[in-house]
Scaffold this motif. Structure first.
Motif, PDB file in Angstrom:
ATOM      1  N   GLY A   1       0.786  -1.229   0.000  1.00 39.21           N
ATOM      2  CA  GLY A   1       0.000   0.000   0.000  1.00 39.21           C
ATOM      3  C   GLY A   1       0.812   1.270   0.000  1.00 39.21           C
ATOM      4  N   HIS A   2       2.137   1.143   0.073  1.00 39.31           N
ATOM      5  CA  HIS A   2       3.009   2.313   0.137  1.00 39.31           C
ATOM      6  C   HIS A   2       4.103   2.271  -0.932  1.00 39.31           C
ATOM      7  CE1 HIS A   2       1.379   3.749   4.043  1.00 39.31           C
ATOM      8  NE2 HIS A   2       1.180   2.454   4.246  1.00 39.31           N
ATOM      9  N   GLY A   3       3.873   1.538  -1.997  1.00 43.69           N
ATOM     10  CA  GLY A   3       4.929   1.328  -2.972  1.00 43.69           C
ATOM     11  C   GLY A   3       4.963   2.306  -4.126  1.00 43.69           C
ATOM     12  N   GLY A   4       3.969   3.163  -4.234  1.00 43.43           N
ATOM     13  CA  GLY A   4       3.899   4.031  -5.404  1.00 43.43           C
ATOM     14  C   GLY A   4       5.106   4.922  -5.574  1.00 43.43           C
ATOM     15  N   ALA A   5       5.596   5.515  -4.487  1.00 41.26           N
ATOM     16  CA  ALA A   5       6.721   6.430  -4.575  1.00 41.26           C
ATOM     17  C   ALA A   5       7.979   5.704  -5.044  1.00 41.26           C
ATOM     18  CB  ALA A   5       6.968   7.082  -3.210  1.00 41.26           C
ATOM     19  N   ALA A   6       8.239   4.515  -4.504  1.00 41.42           N
ATOM     20  CA  ALA A   6       9.419   3.758  -4.918  1.00 41.42           C
ATOM     21  C   ALA A   6       9.300   3.305  -6.365  1.00 41.42           C
ATOM     22  CB  ALA A   6       9.617   2.563  -3.993  1.00 41.42           C
ATOM     23  N   ARG A   7       8.090   2.959  -6.794  1.00 45.09           N
ATOM     24  CA  ARG A   7       7.909   2.563  -8.202  1.00 45.09           C
ATOM     25  C   ARG A   7       8.184   3.740  -9.133  1.00 45.09           C
ATOM     26  NH1 ARG A   7       3.481  -0.362  -5.924  1.00 45.09           N
ATOM     27  NH2 ARG A   7       1.977   1.208  -6.621  1.00 45.09           N
TER      28      ARG A   7
ATOM     29  N   PRO B   1       3.560  -9.062  -4.501  1.00 47.67           N
ATOM     30  CA  PRO B   1       2.466  -9.151  -5.480  1.00 47.67           C
ATOM     31  C   PRO B   1       1.994  -7.787  -5.978  1.00 47.67           C
ATOM     32  CG  PRO B   1       2.085 -10.660  -3.654  1.00 47.67           C
ATOM     33  CD  PRO B   1       3.241  -9.795  -3.253  1.00 47.67           C
ATOM     34  N   GLU B   2       1.871  -6.839  -5.059  1.00 45.32           N
ATOM     35  CA  GLU B   2       1.432  -5.490  -5.454  1.00 45.32           C
ATOM     36  C   GLU B   2       2.391  -4.880  -6.464  1.00 45.32           C
ATOM     37  OE1 GLU B   2       2.027  -1.200  -3.400  1.00 45.32           O
ATOM     38  OE2 GLU B   2       0.969  -2.667  -2.164  1.00 45.32           O
ATOM     39  N   ASN B   3       3.687  -4.971  -6.185  1.00 42.60           N
ATOM     40  CA  ASN B   3       4.663  -4.353  -7.070  1.00 42.60           C
ATOM     41  C   ASN B   3       4.831  -5.123  -8.371  1.00 42.60           C
ATOM     42  OD1 ASN B   3       5.570  -2.017  -5.509  1.00 42.60           O
ATOM     43  ND2 ASN B   3       6.332  -3.518  -4.045  1.00 42.60           N
ATOM     44  N   ALA B   4       4.714  -6.444  -8.307  1.00 40.01           N
ATOM     45  CA  ALA B   4       4.810  -7.247  -9.525  1.00 40.01           C
ATOM     46  C   ALA B   4       3.682  -6.916 -10.501  1.00 40.01           C
ATOM     47  CB  ALA B   4       4.785  -8.730  -9.180  1.00 40.01           C
TER      48      ALA B   4
END
Length: 294
Positions: A36-42, A66-69
């Motif tokens: 739920g907090h991966g948007g900035a790193a992506r 799974p979210e990032n994949a």
């Protein structure tokens, strides 16, 4: 104090050439926070890849794989659930540039990750949550080194260097940034319409996104994460810290100007190919040779 102006980068430094392979352009590692907090790193990871890093890996908790994949393709994924996992990963010396902070989190696990990353002695972008963790911990601050680039906005700068905060005017801000860089033994990039880049050697440069180069559309969520990723990608490619910071700032603003009103952070990386093509075309025109390779 001499205040140098940051202008367009040398296209030759950004080019890729026949006969090179991906590891000739480095491997950037972006640390990511929990599900739920991966948007900035992506955003940072995609920017690092767009600016030419040969490989980019996003390291996140196993629960966030799974979210990032579901959102990433060319960016690789590795599970990192704590400092021991990161230390093991960094035994691979090909991982030559790190980005810490975007969406990372502020707990003890994240503080340990920052400590391990700093201790590894690699080129490191220190942004967002990592800046907050360092501001809270003198022990983490003591781990900063000349391969680090700190990327604070004004409020983060005030938390890191409270006695230097509140400077008014470009000259005073530049002097505060210079002192901060010497104290931290690292490069400091103080973000703003007039972005200042100060090195631990006392060098100071400014990029003015004002007047004809104004890019007010950068006042949007995630734009700073893209900038952090651009710097990390350039570090992976072998740019020195101050050079990586100045080049990334110029490209960041130019991508915003190409996109224009309505810009969201995702647009910046997508605009970068057009910015790079324009630089290369201009170099061809200036040289008259027509042989600059993209």
């Amino acid at each position: 104090m001499t205040l140098h102006q940051i202008g367009p980068p040398d296209p030759a430094r950004l080019s890729k050439h026949e006969g090179q392979h991906k590891y000739d352009h480095g491997h950037a590692l972006i640390l990511c926070g929990p599900p739920g907090h991966g948007g900035a790193a992506r955003l940072a990871a995609r920017a690092a890849l767009r600016v030419g890093a040969g490989l980019v890996t996003l390291a996140c908790p196993a629960a966030a794989i799974p979210e990032n994949a579901a959102r990433l393709d060319a960016v690789m994924l590795r599970a990192v659930d704590g400092g021991a996992d990161l230390a093991q990963m960094l035994t691979d010396r090909r991982l030559n540039a790190l980005c810490l902070g975007p969406g990372l989190g502020l707990g003890p696990v994240q503080a340990h990750l920052v400590a391990v990353a700093l201790a590894a002695g690699r080129a490191v972008v220190v942004d967002a949550d990592a800046l907050t963790l360092i501001a809270r911990s003198p022990d983490l601050a003591a781990g900063l080194h000349p391969g680090c680039i700190l990327t604070p906005h004004t409020a983060e700068f005030a938390r890191l260097f409270p006695d230097l905060a509140g400077a008014v005017g470009l000259a005073a801000r530049a002097d505060a940034c210079r002192i901060a860089a010497g104290r931290a033994r690292a490069t400091v990039l103080l973000k703003g319409a007039e972005t200042i880049v100060a090195g631990p050697d006392g060098s100071v440069a400014v990029h003015r996104a004002t007047g004809a180069r104004a890019a007010p559309w950068l006042a949007t969520a995630g734009a700073g994460d893209v900038l952090a990723g651009l710097i990390a990608g350039l570090l992976a490619r072998g740019f020195a810290p101050a050079e990586a910071a100045g080049t990334a700032v110029w490209l960041h603003v130019e991508a915003a100007r190409v996109t224009g009103p309505g810009l969201i952070a995702e647009d910046l990386s997508e605009a970068l190919p057009a910015v790079l093509r324009a630089l290369l075309r201009q170099a061809e025109t200036d040289s008259g040779s027509g042989v600059v390779t993209g």
